[in-house]
Design a protein around this motif. Structure first.
Motif, short mmCIF file in Angstrom:
data_model
loop_
_atom_site.label_atom_id
_atom_site.label_comp_id
_atom_site.label_asym_id
_atom_site.label_seq_id
_atom_site.Cartn_x
_atom_site.Cartn_y
_atom_site.Cartn_z
N UNK A 1 0.78 -1.26 0.06
CA UNK A 1 -0.07 -0.04 0.06
C UNK A 1 0.81 1.08 0.08
N UNK B 1 12.99 -6.09 12.48
CA UNK B 1 13.90 -6.49 11.88
C UNK B 1 13.63 -7.31 10.88
N UNK C 1 -7.11 -2.50 11.64
CA UNK C 1 -5.99 -2.39 12.16
C UNK C 1 -5.60 -3.55 13.21
N UNK D 1 1.61 -6.67 13.37
CA UNK D 1 2.17 -7.24 12.28
C UNK D 1 3.01 -8.53 12.79
N UNK D 2 2.62 -9.43 12.86
CA UNK D 2 3.36 -10.88 12.93
C UNK D 2 2.70 -11.80 11.97
N UNK D 3 3.70 -13.09 11.72
CA UNK D 3 3.32 -14.05 10.71
C UNK D 3 1.92 -14.38 10.94
N UNK E 1 -0.65 -12.12 10.01
CA UNK E 1 -0.59 -11.84 8.54
C UNK E 1 -1.53 -13.02 7.75
N UNK F 1 -6.19 -3.98 5.23
CA UNK F 1 -5.50 -4.14 6.68
C UNK F 1 -4.36 -3.14 6.65
N UNK F 2 -4.24 -2.43 7.93
CA UNK F 2 -3.28 -1.73 8.18
C UNK F 2 -2.32 -2.38 9.39
N UNK G 1 0.87 -3.13 11.93
CA UNK G 1 2.06 -2.37 12.46
C UNK G 1 2.48 -2.93 13.68
N UNK G 2 3.95 -2.55 14.30
CA UNK G 2 4.01 -2.99 15.63
C UNK G 2 3.16 -2.71 16.56
N UNK H 1 3.34 -0.93 19.54
CA UNK H 1 3.11 0.10 20.16
C UNK H 1 2.57 1.37 19.48
N UNK I 1 11.20 -9.10 17.41
CA UNK I 1 12.01 -9.27 16.09
C UNK I 1 13.36 -9.50 16.38
N UNK I 2 14.12 -8.73 16.92
CA UNK I 2 15.48 -8.92 17.56
C UNK I 2 15.84 -10.22 18.13
N UNK J 1 14.10 -12.91 18.27
CA UNK J 1 13.82 -13.84 17.07
C UNK J 1 14.87 -14.20 16.42
N UNK K 1 6.38 -17.13 17.94
CA UNK K 1 7.38 -17.05 17.16
C UNK K 1 8.21 -18.33 17.10
#
Lengths: 273, 297, 420
Positions: free
Chosen positions: A63, A234, C42, C45-47, C50, C67-68, C70-71, C73, C252-253, C255, C272
């Motif tokens: 998007x 990351x 909204x 965002x994680x597998x 998704x 869909x929007x 994001x992390x 926070x 993420x870090x 992981x 994870x």
């Protein structure tokens, strides 16, 4: 002075700083065209098979085209409202010499100093009560307002460079204040308008804090979108690098093209206050 | 001067009409919100629950008694002072270097100018990818030699340094550009005279060049002071104010109060306090500028 | 041409579902455009999410979901700002224990009890696990449909443990000893994920396993009790073995640290675990194993789909959209990425066999602990965790930091009128 230090040393030091300036950008470009496995390699890989998959994905599937459209609408909206308003005002102020005009200019300068976060809170409350959160007009209004003091000061510096004798001659030829402005002065101020528009565009395109609050799912701009990618994940390194490069390139090329004007805008401020 | 203002006088009213639309915008969308924020700062106002409740100066007293506020003020001041100092020193050196170059100045100034044109959020991300622990460029390069570098974004002191580096990276070009333009406008005869008097190197810079650049110097200092006081983008992206509160500035804390806790009363209060500090400091610089350069105003 | 075909197949599917049959028939007269509905979602965002977003986008014909993602926070901020403005730019969203409680109390979420009663049989809504449903409820009403149950497991490198002759720790003493034994400059003894909300999740384990938790039943702080201080001291002592940058590390870090073979042990979200065995990312395929965290008490949450009160879309359709997305079939498919919330899927022996984490999951869930269940916890935790982080990094002595945090928390909750 010019022969104080040898040229080679100066060139070396400047090159060093240029390297410092450009390394982060080059690194980001590399990440954006590396496969994740290569991007995380230690020591960093300089030779690898480039891929443009992430550039494609971020624009086509994530998007970013939509966010780019939002950014463009907001930036152009800001320029088209802010610059005409500021130009009018700046002309008036450049020709006024009363104490009041001077105080008004000082007032604008003080307003330029206000912490943005302080403005943001009432903006948020007002936009909320008008149901304008996550709409273009809210964000454009905020950008125009934030931009006004600077626009006025900058345009005024350009008008000050246009001799007053021209105004006076026009008056003698029968022009009133408005026609003097539109027929005689404005055409001469074109370079100034270009410069001021560039700065307004840059400001609105780059703005983050206000966009974070005043835009939402419908009007999200590029900086907010990219912060949501690269801020934490990351896992999405390559993707966010591709996005970041994509955000940087259009504005960078555009601005480098107009670099002469930009530099003039910056320095005219320094000389004229 | 006097004669031209006399001639302009009859048109004064129509000239003010030019100012009106912009002034309405400034009054309506800038001044009014600020006054509203000042008003709010006397209320206990939290979105989602209570109605605004007048509490007098309670918000001010509570905030001034909070160590988190003082810590964020300290962080802000150190951040502004150090980045200003580094940017000025580097910017001046670079400008002198460019001035000294016999050829290629344009190329170098363009190359160095690039970071200034990048969207600040994107710039901060670029630096995040340099400083990210272990996978960033800095770590990857240093660790290749089996040396273990400091924790750029994770340790309180280094996170702070990284934020300063980010500011320096992006805004030194601005300082350089302005000072370089000043140098180009300088009267070379002054330099020659200085050299004849036997001045050299640093003495020449100190006694002749810097006084000539005074307007540019005050300009960059004033602008950078105002802008670095409200630095938000790079901190939000690089550290989010952390670790803990190590890089939390006044702006970051106000943001957290307003939009994480929705405590709009206290957030406004902190915003007003920030405004008083910034305005005070900047007016000091401007009055310096005004006194020296009366003509420019 | 294609448009028409889609409309028809959509209609037929709709009829099979038996939902709003007459409505669909009458809408048919207006053509495809009239019935197309745009829904904005909204979420984090994680597998696993998704995956569910893809299902969301194909769950109902003629409902287009934008869909929007994001992390966590920024997601919380966006939700808070949009919902507090009564703005209708979010229709459906992802929530969790904390946000559901907070948003529900503020009146920002649509209560779902009626819809559940209405569509119970059609979508088998009785099948959701009780614990997951309680995460989606607040003040006696249901505000969400649980997508997945999440908890933290203790991940460890089986090969490294075996090489040193170590067993997976069952007490904190053993945990510390193992972290120390395996720690080296290139491999961290234990990951710690303390960026942002990370402190809340990881601190939760220490405070519940060794301390008295965050708050007592009267919402008074207890994290600074004697045992609480000892718990955070333990957490602090483990930072010696944490990777560089642990305070700036998010999920993420951490992981990636595991995937790159740079961590020996540590708390890991269930969502994870699948990434450990991913061919294209991981260098440690098959080498990671999981165990319930020593002494239990680790965080257990459910991520839920909720509907905004301010959405201008047809709420019944929105509800059916969510319910259809969380069908048994979809949950079965998503089980490779996250712990399903339907009992029928959870207890499917075939799935238990297929996914390694299942053996650990059930005992871990038993001993886990949920977050304190009050609306203001979301906000008060923000101040408290800052103090915990200051304690852990040694910026402030542990006791002083926790006491200050407790004082701030009480002051905050008093101002919000929590103690009455």
């Amino acid at each position: 002075m010019r022969r104080l230090l040898g040229q080679p040393l100066v060139v070396f030091l400047l090159s060093l700083f240029a390297l410092f300036s450009l390394t982060p950008i080059i690194w980001a470009v590399l990440i954006s065209i590396k496969q994740p496995a290569d991007a995380f390699a230690i020591p960093p890989k300089l030779f690898f098979e480039p891929t443009f998959r992430f550039h494609y994905e971020i624009w086509a599937e994530r998007r970013f085209v939509e966010f780019f459209a939002n950014s463009t609408i907001i930036a152009l909206g800001t320029v088209f409202i802010s610059v005409p308003l500021g130009t009018l005002s700046a002309y008036g102020l450049s020709r006024l010499e009363s104490k009041m005009a001077r105080s008004y200019l000082m007032g604008l300068l003080v307003i330029r100093m206000f912490p943005h976060i302080l403005l943001l809170i009432p903006f948020f409350i007002v936009a909320r009560s008008l149901s304008m959160i996550d709409t273009y007009p809210a964000m454009i209004a905020a950008m125009v307002a934030i931009n006004q003091p600077f626009t006025v000061w900058l345009m005024r510096s350009f008008f000050l460079e246009i001799p007053r004798e021209l105004d006076e001659a026009a008056t003698i030829d029968g022009c009133n204040a408005w026609t003097t402005f539109t027929k005689v002065i404005l055409p001469l101020a074109k370079p100034g308008i270009v410069v001021t528009s560039l700065f307004s565009l840059l400001l609105a395109y780059n703005e983050f804090l206000f966009a974070l609050i005043l835009t939402g799912s419908n009007t999200k701009t590029l900086p907010v979108a990219i912060a949501e990618y690269g801020g934490e994940d990351l896992n999405y390194w390559s993707l966010s690098a591709a996005g970041a490069i994509g955000i940087m390139l259009p504005i960078l090329l555009f601005m480098l093209f107009f670099q002469r004007h930009l530099v003039r805008g910056l320095t005219i401020g320094a000389v004229k206050g | 001067m006097a004669s031209s203002s006399a001639r302009a006088y009859p048109r004064e009213k129509s000239l003010w009409l030019f100012v009106v639309p912009s002034a309405l915008v400034v009054l309506g969308i800038q001044l009014y919100p600020v006054l509203y924020a000042v008003y709010l700062s006397f209320f206990d106002y939290h979105i989602g629950q209570s109605q605004p409740r007048f509490v007098g100066p309670d918000n001010y007293l509570a905030l001034l008694g909070q160590d988190r506020v003082w810590a964020s003020l300290r962080t802000t001041v150190i951040l502004v002072a150090s980045s200003l100092a580094v940017e000025f020193a580097l910017g001046l050196l670079l400008a002198l270097g460019l001035y000294k170059l016999t050829r290629g100045a344009r190329l170098f100034s363009t190359l160095i100018f690039v970071p200034y044109l990048i969207t600040p959020v994107v710039a901060a991300l670029f630096l995040r990818w340099i400083f990210a622990a272990r996978w960033g460029l800095a770590d990857a390069v240093i660790a290749s030699f089996d040396i273990f570098p400091p924790d750029w974004l994770g340790s309180p002191v280094w996170a702070f340094v990284t934020i300063i580096v980010a500011d320096v990276w992006q805004f030194t070009p601005f300082v350089m550009l302005i000072l370089y333009a000043g140098l180009q406008g300088m009267d070379e005869a002054l330099l020659e005279a200085g050299k004849i008097d036997g001045a050299s190197g640093p003495r020449l810079v100190w006694h002749i060049i810097l006084p000539c650049l005074r307007p540019q110097i005050l300009f960059v200092l004033a602008i950078r002071l105002m802008d670095s006081f409200r630095t938000f983008d790079s901190i939000y992206v690089l550290t989010g104010g952390g670790p803990g509160t190590a890089t939390e500035t006044l702006t970051m804390y106000t943001y957290a109060l307003a939009f994480k806790q929705l405590d709009l009363g206290r957030a406004s209060t902190l915003g007003v306090l920030t405004m008083l500090i910034v305005t005070g400091l900047t007016l000091m610089i401007i009055s310096l500028m005004y006194r020296r350069e009366r003509g420019a105003f | 041409m294609t448009q028409q075909r889609e409309t028809k197949s959509g209609l037929s599917r709709r009829t099979i579902l038996g939902a709003a049959g007459t409505l669909a028939a009458s809408a048919y007269g207006f053509g495809a455009r009239a019935q197309e509905m745009n829904v904005r979602f909204v979420g984090e965002r994680y597998p696993a999410l998704e995956f569910y977003v893809k299902k969301l986008q194909s769950a109902l014909p003629n409902v287009k979901v934008t869909a929007d993602l994001m992390p966590n926070a920024p997601l919380k901020e966006l939700q808070t700002i949009t919902l507090s403005s009564d703005a209708d730019s979010i229709d459906i969203m992802l929530g969790n224990d904390l946000t559901i409680a907070n948003f529900a109390q503020n009146g920002w979420l649509e209560p779902l009890d009626e819809y559940i009663a209405k569509h119970k049989d059609e979508y088998k809504l009785d099948d959701f696990a009780k614990t997951a449903m309680s995460s989606a409820s607040f003040g006696g009403k249901v505000y969400g449909l649980p997508v997945l149950t999440n908890t933290q497991l203790m991940a460890y490198r089986q090969d490294l443990f075996e090489a040193k002759g170590l067993k997976p720790p069952t007490s904190f003493e053993e945990y510390i000893a193992a972290a120390g034994a395996l720690n080296s400059p290139s491999v961290a003894g234990t990951v710690m994920t303390l960026k942002g909300d990370g402190v809340l999740n990881e601190g939760h384990w220490y405070l519940n396993a060794l301390g008295d938790g965050w708050f007592d039943a009267n919402k008074k702080p207890v994290f600074n009790s004697q045992k609480g201080i000892a718990a955070i001291e333990t957490m602090k002592s483990l930072t010696r073995f944490a990777p560089r940058g642990y305070t700036a590390n998010g999920n993420d870090e951490s992981t990636i640290l595991f995937q790159q073979g740079a961590a020996a042990m540590g708390m890991q979200w269930l969502t994870r675990t699948a990434a450990m065995d991913r061919q294209d990312q991981s260098k440690v395929i098959g080498k990671i194993n999981w165990a319930p965290p020593p002494r239990g008490g680790q965080v257990v949450v459910a991520d839920t789909f909720a509907i905004s009160k301010f959405s201008s879309r047809n709420k019944d359709t929105l509800f059916r959209l969510l319910a259809a997305t969380l069908s048994p079939a979809n949950q079965r498919e998503g089980a490779s990425l996250a712990c399903p919330t339907r009992v029928s899927v959870l207890e499917d022996p075939e799935l238990r066999q297929r996914f390694r984490y299942y053996n650990v999951l059930v005992p871990a869930l038993d001993k886990g602990a949920i977050f304190p269940k009050f609306a203001e916890f979301k906000e008060v935790s923000e101040t408290v965790t800052r103090r915990v982080l200051q304690a852990v990094t040694g910026e402030m002595p542990v006791k002083e930091a926790l006491d200050t945090g407790a004082k701030e928390a009480e002051e905050f909750l008093t101002r919000r009128g929590v103690y009455k």
